[in-house]
Design a protein around this motif. Structure first.
Motif, PDB file in Angstrom:
ATOM      1  N   SER A   1       0.728  -1.766   0.135  1.00  0.00           N
ATOM      2  CA  SER A   1      -0.316   0.291  -0.205  1.00  0.00           C
ATOM      3  C   SER A   1       0.910   0.985  -0.151  1.00  0.00           C
ATOM      4  N   ARG A   2       2.031   1.281   0.217  1.00  0.00           N
ATOM      5  CA  ARG A   2       2.637   2.042   0.457  1.00  0.00           C
ATOM      6  C   ARG A   2       3.779   2.290  -0.449  1.00  0.00           C
ATOM      7  N   GLU A   3       3.928   1.173  -1.396  1.00  0.00           N
ATOM      8  CA  GLU A   3       4.325   1.536  -2.802  1.00  0.00           C
ATOM      9  C   GLU A   3       4.040   2.096  -4.197  1.00  0.00           C
ATOM     10  N   VAL A   4       2.330   1.496  -3.928  1.00  0.00           N
ATOM     11  CA  VAL A   4       2.383   1.735  -4.985  1.00  0.00           C
ATOM     12  C   VAL A   4       2.206   3.207  -5.328  1.00  0.00           C
ATOM     13  N   HIS A   5       1.226   4.218  -6.655  1.00  0.00           N
ATOM     14  CA  HIS A   5       1.780   5.038  -6.663  1.00  0.00           C
ATOM     15  C   HIS A   5       0.193   5.989  -6.716  1.00  0.00           C
ATOM     16  N   ARG A   6       0.014   6.138  -5.706  1.00  0.00           N
ATOM     17  CA  ARG A   6      -1.658   5.834  -5.522  1.00  0.00           C
ATOM     18  C   ARG A   6      -1.816   7.429  -5.872  1.00  0.00           C
ATOM     19  N   GLY A   7      -1.161   8.792  -5.590  1.00  0.00           N
ATOM     20  CA  GLY A   7      -1.415  10.123  -5.370  1.00  0.00           C
ATOM     21  C   GLY A   7      -1.009  10.524  -7.002  1.00  0.00           C
ATOM     22  N   ASP A   8      -1.422   9.362  -7.913  1.00  0.00           N
ATOM     23  CA  ASP A   8      -0.923   9.810  -9.349  1.00  0.00           C
ATOM     24  C   ASP A   8      -2.257  10.091  -9.939  1.00  0.00           C
ATOM     25  N   PRO A   9      -3.222  11.566 -10.498  1.00  0.00           N
ATOM     26  CA  PRO A   9      -4.471  10.803 -11.119  1.00  0.00           C
ATOM     27  C   PRO A   9      -4.106  10.136 -12.666  1.00  0.00           C
ATOM     28  N   GLU A  10      -2.561  10.393 -12.886  1.00  0.00           N
ATOM     29  CA  GLU A  10      -2.584   9.704 -14.634  1.00  0.00           C
ATOM     30  C   GLU A  10      -1.969   7.784 -14.421  1.00  0.00           C
ATOM     31  N   MET A  11      -1.799   7.558 -13.445  1.00  0.00           N
ATOM     32  CA  MET A  11      -1.800   6.131 -13.475  1.00  0.00           C
ATOM     33  C   MET A  11      -2.713   5.378 -13.983  1.00  0.00           C
ATOM     34  N   HIS A  12      -2.340   4.361 -14.742  1.00  0.00           N
ATOM     35  CA  HIS A  12      -3.089   3.073 -14.625  1.00  0.00           C
ATOM     36  C   HIS A  12      -3.143   2.241 -12.960  1.00  0.00           C
ATOM     37  N   ASP A  13      -4.068   2.395 -11.895  1.00  0.00           N
ATOM     38  CA  ASP A  13      -4.389   1.472 -10.741  1.00  0.00           C
ATOM     39  C   ASP A  13      -3.936   0.479 -10.556  1.00  0.00           C
ATOM     40  N   ASP A  14      -4.253  -0.516 -11.798  1.00  0.00           N
ATOM     41  CA  ASP A  14      -4.879  -1.545 -11.871  1.00  0.00           C
ATOM     42  C   ASP A  14      -2.620  -2.517 -12.256  1.00  0.00           C
ATOM     43  N   VAL A  15      -2.673  -1.950 -12.951  1.00  0.00           N
ATOM     44  CA  VAL A  15      -1.508  -2.194 -13.903  1.00  0.00           C
ATOM     45  C   VAL A  15      -0.340  -1.383 -13.128  1.00  0.00           C
ATOM     46  N   CYS A  16      -0.143  -0.343 -12.392  1.00  0.00           N
ATOM     47  CA  CYS A  16       0.753  -0.340 -11.210  1.00  0.00           C
ATOM     48  C   CYS A  16       0.612  -1.697  -9.873  1.00  0.00           C
ATOM     49  N   LEU A  17      -0.914  -1.856  -9.913  1.00  0.00           N
ATOM     50  CA  LEU A  17      -0.733  -2.919  -8.819  1.00  0.00           C
ATOM     51  C   LEU A  17       0.192  -3.887  -9.247  1.00  0.00           C
ATOM     52  N   SER A  18      -0.461  -4.357 -10.318  1.00  0.00           N
ATOM     53  CA  SER A  18       0.217  -5.385 -11.210  1.00  0.00           C
ATOM     54  C   SER A  18       1.735  -5.815 -10.789  1.00  0.00           C
ATOM     55  N   PHE A  19       2.777  -4.545 -11.166  1.00  0.00           N
ATOM     56  CA  PHE A  19       3.709  -4.461 -11.162  1.00  0.00           C
ATOM     57  C   PHE A  19       3.857  -4.641  -9.903  1.00  0.00           C
ATOM     58  N   HIS A  20       3.672  -4.292  -8.995  1.00  0.00           N
ATOM     59  CA  HIS A  20       3.825  -4.858  -7.115  1.00  0.00           C
ATOM     60  C   HIS A  20       3.375  -6.045  -6.934  1.00  0.00           C
ATOM     61  N   LEU A  21       2.964  -6.600  -7.661  1.00  0.00           N
ATOM     62  CA  LEU A  21       2.305  -7.721  -6.865  1.00  0.00           C
ATOM     63  C   LEU A  21       2.227  -9.274  -7.918  1.00  0.00           C
ATOM     64  N   GLY A  22       2.744  -8.027  -9.116  1.00  0.00           N
ATOM     65  CA  GLY A  22       2.420  -9.543 -10.657  1.00  0.00           C
ATOM     66  C   GLY A  22       3.317 -10.395 -10.069  1.00  0.00           C
ATOM     67  N   GLN A  23       4.628 -10.663  -9.568  1.00  0.00           N
ATOM     68  CA  GLN A  23       5.456 -11.647  -9.943  1.00  0.00           C
ATOM     69  C   GLN A  23       5.826 -11.303  -7.992  1.00  0.00           C
ATOM     70  N   GLY A  24       6.093 -13.226  -8.240  1.00  0.00           N
ATOM     71  CA  GLY A  24       6.287 -13.281  -6.506  1.00  0.00           C
ATOM     72  C   GLY A  24       5.049 -13.638  -5.201  1.00  0.00           C
ATOM     73  N   ARG A  25       4.319 -13.942  -5.897  1.00  0.00           N
ATOM     74  CA  ARG A  25       2.498 -13.663  -5.717  1.00  0.00           C
ATOM     75  C   ARG A  25       2.163 -14.690  -6.419  1.00  0.00           C
ATOM     76  N   ARG A  26       0.973 -14.938  -5.683  1.00  0.00           N
ATOM     77  CA  ARG A  26       0.476 -16.190  -6.188  1.00  0.00           C
ATOM     78  C   ARG A  26      -1.295 -15.489  -6.687  1.00  0.00           C
ATOM     79  N   CYS A  27      -0.689 -15.268  -8.457  1.00  0.00           N
ATOM     80  CA  CYS A  27      -1.752 -14.854  -8.808  1.00  0.00           C
ATOM     81  C   CYS A  27      -2.485 -16.201  -9.549  1.00  0.00           C
ATOM     82  N   ARG A  28      -4.400 -15.382 -10.449  1.00  0.00           N
ATOM     83  CA  ARG A  28      -4.336 -15.912 -11.415  1.00  0.00           C
ATOM     84  C   ARG A  28      -5.723 -15.228 -11.764  1.00  0.00           C
ATOM     85  N   LEU A  29      -5.815 -15.146 -13.171  1.00  0.00           N
ATOM     86  CA  LEU A  29      -6.483 -14.682 -14.007  1.00  0.00           C
ATOM     87  C   LEU A  29      -7.666 -16.117 -14.707  1.00  0.00           C
TER      88      LEU A  29
END
Length: 264
Positions: free
Chosen positions: A173-201
């Motif tokens: 929660s302190r790593e994602v770019h939550r103060g940037d309104p031009e950010m795609h929040d889901d892609v940003c979250l994917s950067f921070h959670l998508g590797q090294g985690r068990r995720c599923r589509l």
């Protein structure tokens, strides 16, 4: 299937979307398994969005910082602060219409796999002829999955249809770019959670979504601009070749990050 399902809180970022929000909340009221709570984040709305949310029994959280990243983050914070780390936070947009088993399927997926940290699925446009909706949805989301998947080295999360464990959010929660309104929040979250985690589509976990993203040239260009901005903000440390090398060498990867359930 485990008999005891985890509680699911739902987060909905919202700004001036009272009409769409009413349809979204109506679909949540028809869930076969009700959510623990619904958190609607009022991101400086000038319409009746907050009143609509309260009428449906949702908890309204106000977030003054503009943009979906700030609003979504505030919603995750509010939900995580009211749950245990293993509880689930589901996220949709105010213009989504959820199938009646959406909460149930999310809860069942996390109950069946205690190691699962993030679950995401696609969407299909509503409000247009079915064939056109299917084709346009697949073109829109197919382009998203292909482009962002190539950059991330795994399937990206889709913010209109997303669920994660409260503990996983608290870790980033302190790593994602939550103060940037031009950010795609889901892609940003994917950067921070998508590797090294068990995720599923799960391609069969489908929600309805309004076609606003593709109804104007300006809307399409806005999303392209934000996509490039989101990628650039995570570079050079997360260049695509860095992430692909990390994936194939197993460096920092604790579990599969892109398990895909076939469409059923």
């Amino acid at each position: 299937m485990p008999s005891e399902l985890p509680a699911v809180s739902v987060v909905i970022p919202c700004r001036d979307d009272a009409v769409f929000l009413e349809a979204c909340l109506s679909s949540l009221a028809r869930q076969s398994v009700p959510p623990r709570e619904i958190v609607v984040v009022d991101n400086n709305s000038s319409d009746a969005s907050a009143e609509v949310a309260r009428r449906f029994g949702a908890r309204v959280v106000f977030e003054a910082v503009p943009g979906i990243p700030a609003a979504a983050g505030a919603g995750y914070d509010a939900a995580a602060g009211n749950t245990e780390p293993d509880s689930i936070i589901a996220r949709c947009d105010a213009d989504c219409v959820l199938p009646p088993d959406w909460i149930a399927r999310i809860a069942e997926a996390f109950a069946a796999d205690p190691r699962l940290e993030v679950l995401s699925g696609p969407g299909v446009f509503y409000g247009m002829p079915r064939l056109r909706a299917l084709l346009l949805s697949r073109l829109y989301l197919g382009s998203y999955y292909l482009a962002m998947g190539s950059a991330l080295a795994h399937w990206p999360f889709f913010g209109s249809n997303l669920a994660l464990r409260a503990g996983a959010w608290e870790e980033v929660s302190r790593e994602v770019h939550r103060g940037d309104p031009e950010m795609h929040d889901d892609v940003c979250l994917s950067f921070h959670l998508g590797q090294g985690r068990r995720c599923r589509l799960d391609r069969s976990l489908v929600v309805g979504m309004a076609p606003r993203a593709v109804q104007s040239r300006a809307g399409i260009l806005l999303r392209f601009r934000r996509a490039f901005h989101t990628l650039a903000c995570h570079w050079p440390g997360e260049y695509p070749w860095v992430r692909w090398a990390r994936r194939f060498t197993g460096s920092g990867t604790a579990a599969p990050a892109d398990s895909v359930q076939p469409q059923g």
